[in-house]
Motif scaffolding. Structure first.
Motif, PDB file in Angstrom:
ATOM      1  N   ILE A  90      -1.562   7.421  17.318  1.00 21.36           N
ATOM      2  CA  ILE A  90      -1.997   6.056  17.022  1.00 21.36           C
ATOM      3  C   ILE A  90      -1.187   5.467  15.868  1.00 21.36           C
ATOM      4  O   ILE A  90      -0.734   6.190  14.988  1.00 21.36           O
TER       5      ILE A  90
ATOM      6  N   HIS B  44       4.811   3.854  -1.502  1.00 21.49           N
ATOM      7  CA  HIS B  44       4.670   2.593  -2.241  1.00 21.49           C
ATOM      8  C   HIS B  44       6.003   1.933  -2.528  1.00 21.49           C
ATOM      9  O   HIS B  44       6.050   0.823  -3.023  1.00 21.49           O
TER      10      HIS B  44
ATOM     11  N   PHE C 176      -1.824   2.499  13.059  1.00 18.94           N
ATOM     12  CA  PHE C 176      -2.927   1.679  12.564  1.00 18.94           C
ATOM     13  C   PHE C 176      -2.459   0.284  12.172  1.00 18.94           C
ATOM     14  O   PHE C 176      -1.278   0.023  11.998  1.00 18.94           O
ATOM     15  N   GLN C 177      -3.462  -0.558  11.979  1.00 21.13           N
ATOM     16  CA  GLN C 177      -3.192  -1.944  11.646  1.00 21.13           C
ATOM     17  C   GLN C 177      -2.568  -2.096  10.260  1.00 21.13           C
ATOM     18  O   GLN C 177      -1.578  -2.781  10.091  1.00 21.13           O
ATOM     19  N   ASP C 178      -3.188  -1.426   9.272  1.00 22.15           N
ATOM     20  CA  ASP C 178      -2.798  -1.690   7.891  1.00 22.15           C
ATOM     21  C   ASP C 178      -1.815  -0.642   7.405  1.00 22.15           C
ATOM     22  O   ASP C 178      -2.195   0.479   7.112  1.00 22.15           O
TER      23      ASP C 178
ATOM     24  N   TYR D 161       8.461   7.755  -1.813  1.00 27.24           N
ATOM     25  CA  TYR D 161       7.015   7.621  -1.615  1.00 27.24           C
ATOM     26  C   TYR D 161       6.697   6.308  -0.901  1.00 27.24           C
ATOM     27  O   TYR D 161       7.452   5.340  -1.022  1.00 27.24           O
TER      28      TYR D 161
ATOM     29  N   GLY E 209      -2.628   1.276   4.084  1.00 29.66           N
ATOM     30  CA  GLY E 209      -3.648   2.311   3.970  1.00 29.66           C
ATOM     31  C   GLY E 209      -3.361   3.532   4.813  1.00 29.66           C
ATOM     32  O   GLY E 209      -4.010   4.548   4.670  1.00 29.66           O
ATOM     33  N   SER E 210      -2.388   3.427   5.721  1.00 25.00           N
ATOM     34  CA  SER E 210      -2.264   4.497   6.702  1.00 25.00           C
ATOM     35  C   SER E 210      -1.274   5.583   6.295  1.00 25.00           C
ATOM     36  O   SER E 210      -1.104   6.551   7.010  1.00 25.00           O
ATOM     37  N   LEU E 211      -0.621   5.413   5.139  1.00 25.24           N
ATOM     38  CA  LEU E 211       0.287   6.460   4.675  1.00 25.24           C
ATOM     39  C   LEU E 211      -0.275   7.066   3.396  1.00 25.24           C
ATOM     40  O   LEU E 211      -0.683   6.340   2.490  1.00 25.24           O
ATOM     41  N   ASN E 212      -0.271   8.381   3.320  1.00 21.64           N
ATOM     42  CA  ASN E 212      -0.813   9.060   2.142  1.00 21.64           C
ATOM     43  C   ASN E 212       0.068   8.766   0.931  1.00 21.64           C
ATOM     44  O   ASN E 212       1.234   9.152   0.907  1.00 21.64           O
ATOM     45  N   PRO E 213      -0.479   8.086  -0.100  1.00 25.54           N
ATOM     46  CA  PRO E 213       0.361   7.695  -1.234  1.00 25.54           C
ATOM     47  C   PRO E 213       0.904   8.878  -2.032  1.00 25.54           C
ATOM     48  O   PRO E 213       1.807   8.710  -2.835  1.00 25.54           O
ATOM     49  N   ARG E 214       0.370  10.059  -1.830  1.00 26.09           N
ATOM     50  CA  ARG E 214       0.815  11.227  -2.591  1.00 26.09           C
ATOM     51  C   ARG E 214       1.894  12.025  -1.877  1.00 26.09           C
ATOM     52  O   ARG E 214       2.329  13.055  -2.365  1.00 26.09           O
TER      53      ARG E 214
END
Lengths: 300, 318
Positions: free
Chosen positions: B93, B151, B95-97, B149, B100-105
């Motif tokens: 899948i 971000h 995702f839309q956003d 990363y 939010g869908s990638l682990n920031p760490r």
């Protein structure tokens, strides 16, 4: 897709994780100062028997309450003066760093490990388990912390070890709540769902996906409670429930010297200063640690 | 026609909502009885307004949630929760956003390798890295992005990373849950073109969830229009956009902005509100807002009927 992999160029070596950590940590000057002070404290604790000029419990009956060297009546034989029993203040302070460091490390480790694991479980567990855990934590939190520690020590018997256990139990709920709160908010996010879609099991989700994203507040809290642990151990010592005399623990030293506060300022000032400087250094360091460990504050 | 890769029959998903002290608990019928089949290399679009069950459908097909009833078979396997683990590499899948869908760490490399670490434990670290770098290339990112990363990336780049992650296991079906609605219009088209290109190259079947009809028009092969957990119309894109037969579809299409100021505007304004999914009316769910509704419509829900162009309406438009 085979031709694609053949043309993939190697990127330049990335800086090692430690060096990168240091780069971001060193941008915060307060944190670096804190780190140096903390390192001095650690060295003091590690090599205390070599650094201390005298045995911390040896009593020089001819030199009772001798002032520090730079004041009238002082001598360089006892640079920071002596206490009411004629023991060398400097040696006692250096040896005392061992106890404080030990208390801080043990309490924080026990409280963080326990608290994080319980918090993670409670964040991922079915609702009734979560409610059960949180109500127990609420009960622990509803006691005045020092009073609870006092009761626990009274049950376990007064000693430094039991004081540490008591303080760790008192600190635990803070970590549980902190962890659970972050877990609940992180769990909602899509990256956790996508890890589930990738097939991650419960343990992996808890410890590899969610936990690293909850660490920043826990690290700061750990740094803060390192110092609070030292203070609480001192308070317990003061009440006769912690380290027992003649242990040169800073808090116990403060308590013992309380009646001489007007006559001999150095017997209370130096242990107090030692606690203050250590606590301040640890707090500054904790701040820098959070900045360095949080990738959101990093630049490309 | 080849065998369908995904086949859903009467797929339903209900949620129990706990009532308070005084109220009874209620059932939310987020998805009630949807049938469809997906073909390799084709795109099935699901459209409808918020709350019509599109995302629930996506979650059921992606095996995040178990259907309350109905059967779902993927690649010839009937899906039950015990089969979820083995079917993970067939359906993935996006995702839309993308924020939010990638682990920031995690670095991009770790994010891409994670599905392999979990599902291909015997793969060597070097192979995994090679595969991740290949995938970065495939979605149009540069290889120096491997160590960064999330971000450090823009929304469009993040969505490319999310697509790359979804493709790491060589899935046959990709569920796209509004993959472009969080992006700028200029970036949207880049991502859509990337998706089209990947579909041709890898023969993927897409389940494309969207509320943006202009995107669907550009992208889909077949379209299902959903209303309150039910499919009201199921047709090919050309049929639907040329002549919608369900009044709801017609109303929906009439709201799509067109880049033609000369065109005659006949916007159909729907009256009233979407009924609560806890209390779906007995008859056709759309009857309250429909200008063609009769007493017959309010009595019993119409079934989806017809051959190629299926519609659930007693008074279909021609």
């Amino acid at each position: 897709m085979a031709e694609l992999s053949a043309t993939t160029p190697k990127t330049e070596d990335r800086p090692s994780a430690l060096r990168e950590f240091w780069f971001y940590f060193s941008e915060n000057r307060g944190a670096v100062i804190g780190l140096y002070v903390f390192m001095a404290f650690v060295i003091c604790a590690a090599f205390a028997p070599l650094l201390a000029p005298y045995d911390p419990t040896e009593q020089f009956r001819d030199h009772i309450l001798q002032p520090p060297a730079w004041q009238e009546g002082g001598s360089w034989a006892f640079p920071l003066g002596t206490d009411p029993l004629g023991r060398d203040m400097l040696s006692r302070l250096i040896m005392g760093s061992r106890y404080s460091f030990f208390v801080g490390i043990v309490v924080v480790c026990v409280a963080v490990t326990g608290g994080v694991i319980i918090g993670l479980l409670s964040g991922f567990a079915p609702k009734w388990v979560d409610t059960l855990i949180m109500r127990v934590m609420d009960i622990i939190l509803s006691f005045p912390s020092l009073l609870l520690a006092l009761v626990l020590v009274a049950i376990l018997g007064p000693s430094l070890t039991n004081a540490m256990i008591a303080i760790a139990i008192v600190f635990q709920p803070h970590y549980v709540r902190l962890t659970r709160a972050s877990v609940l908010s992180e769990r909602q996010k899509d990256y956790v769902t996508s890890a589930r879609v990738a097939g991650a099991g419960k343990a992996r989700l808890m410890f590899k996906t969610v936990l690293p994203n909850c660490l920043a507040p826990i690290i700061v809290q750990a740094a803060l409670s390192f110092s609070t642990a030292i203070l609480d151990a001192a308070a317990l010592g003061f009440l006769g429930m912690g380290a027992q005399p003649p242990t040169p623990e800073w808090g116990t030293m403060l308590a013992e010297a309380r009646e001489f506060i007007l006559r001999a300022w150095w017997v209370v000032t130096f242990p107090g200063l030692a606690i203050l400087v250590t606590v301040l250094a640890i707090n500054l360091m904790g701040d820098g640690l959070r900045d360095a460990l949080d990738p959101k504050l990093k630049r490309s | 026609m080849t065998a369908p890769i995904v086949q859903a029959i009467a797929l339903a998903r209900h949620y129990e909502v706990k009532g308070g002290l005084l109220s009874k608990s209620a059932t939310v019928k987020a998805l009630s009885g949807v049938d469809f089949a997906m073909q390799p290399g084709k795109t099935l679009a699901i459209v409808g307004e918020s709350g019509c069950g599109k995302s629930t459908l996506a979650r059921v097909v992606t095996m995040i949630e178990e259907p309350t009833s109905g059967t779902l078979s993927i690649d010839g396997v009937d899906i039950t929760p015990s089969k979820w683990a083995q079917m993970r590499d067939t359906v993935q899948i996006v995702f839309q956003d993308p924020y939010g869908s990638l682990n920031p760490r995690q670095r991009i490399g770790q994010i891409l390798q994670e599905p392999l670490i979990i599902n291909r434990p015997d793969m060597s670290a070097a192979d995994r890295e090679a595969r991740a770098r290949e995938m970065i290339d495939l979605v149009g990112l540069r290889s120096e992005h491997y160590d960064r990363y999330p971000h450090m990336f823009s929304g469009g780049q993040r969505q490319r990373i999310a697509i790359a992650r979804a493709l790491m296991l060589n899935p046959k079906v990709l569920v796209l849950d509004e993959p472009v609605s969080a992006l700028d219009v200029s970036i949207q088209s880049q991502i859509l073109n990337l998706l089209v290109e990947l579909q041709e190259r890898l023969n993927l079947a897409y389940l494309f969830i969207s509320h943006d009809l202009s995107v669907v028009k550009h992208f889909a092969d077949d379209v299902i229009v959903m209303y309150l957990g039910r499919a009201v119309e199921h047709a090919t894109k050309d049929q639907l956009f040329a002549a919608p037969r369900h009044p709801y579809s017609k109303a929906l299409l009439s709201t799509t902005p067109r880049a033609d100021p000369e065109a005659r505007k006949e916007r159909i304004k729907l009256e009233g509100e979407l009924p609560s999914p806890m209390n779906i009316p007995k008859g056709c769910a759309f009857a309250q807002r429909c200008w063609l509704a009769t007493d017959e419509c309010r009595a019993a829900p119409p079934e989806l009927s017809g051959e190629a162009h299926r519609v659930a309406c007693l008074h279909p438009l021609d």
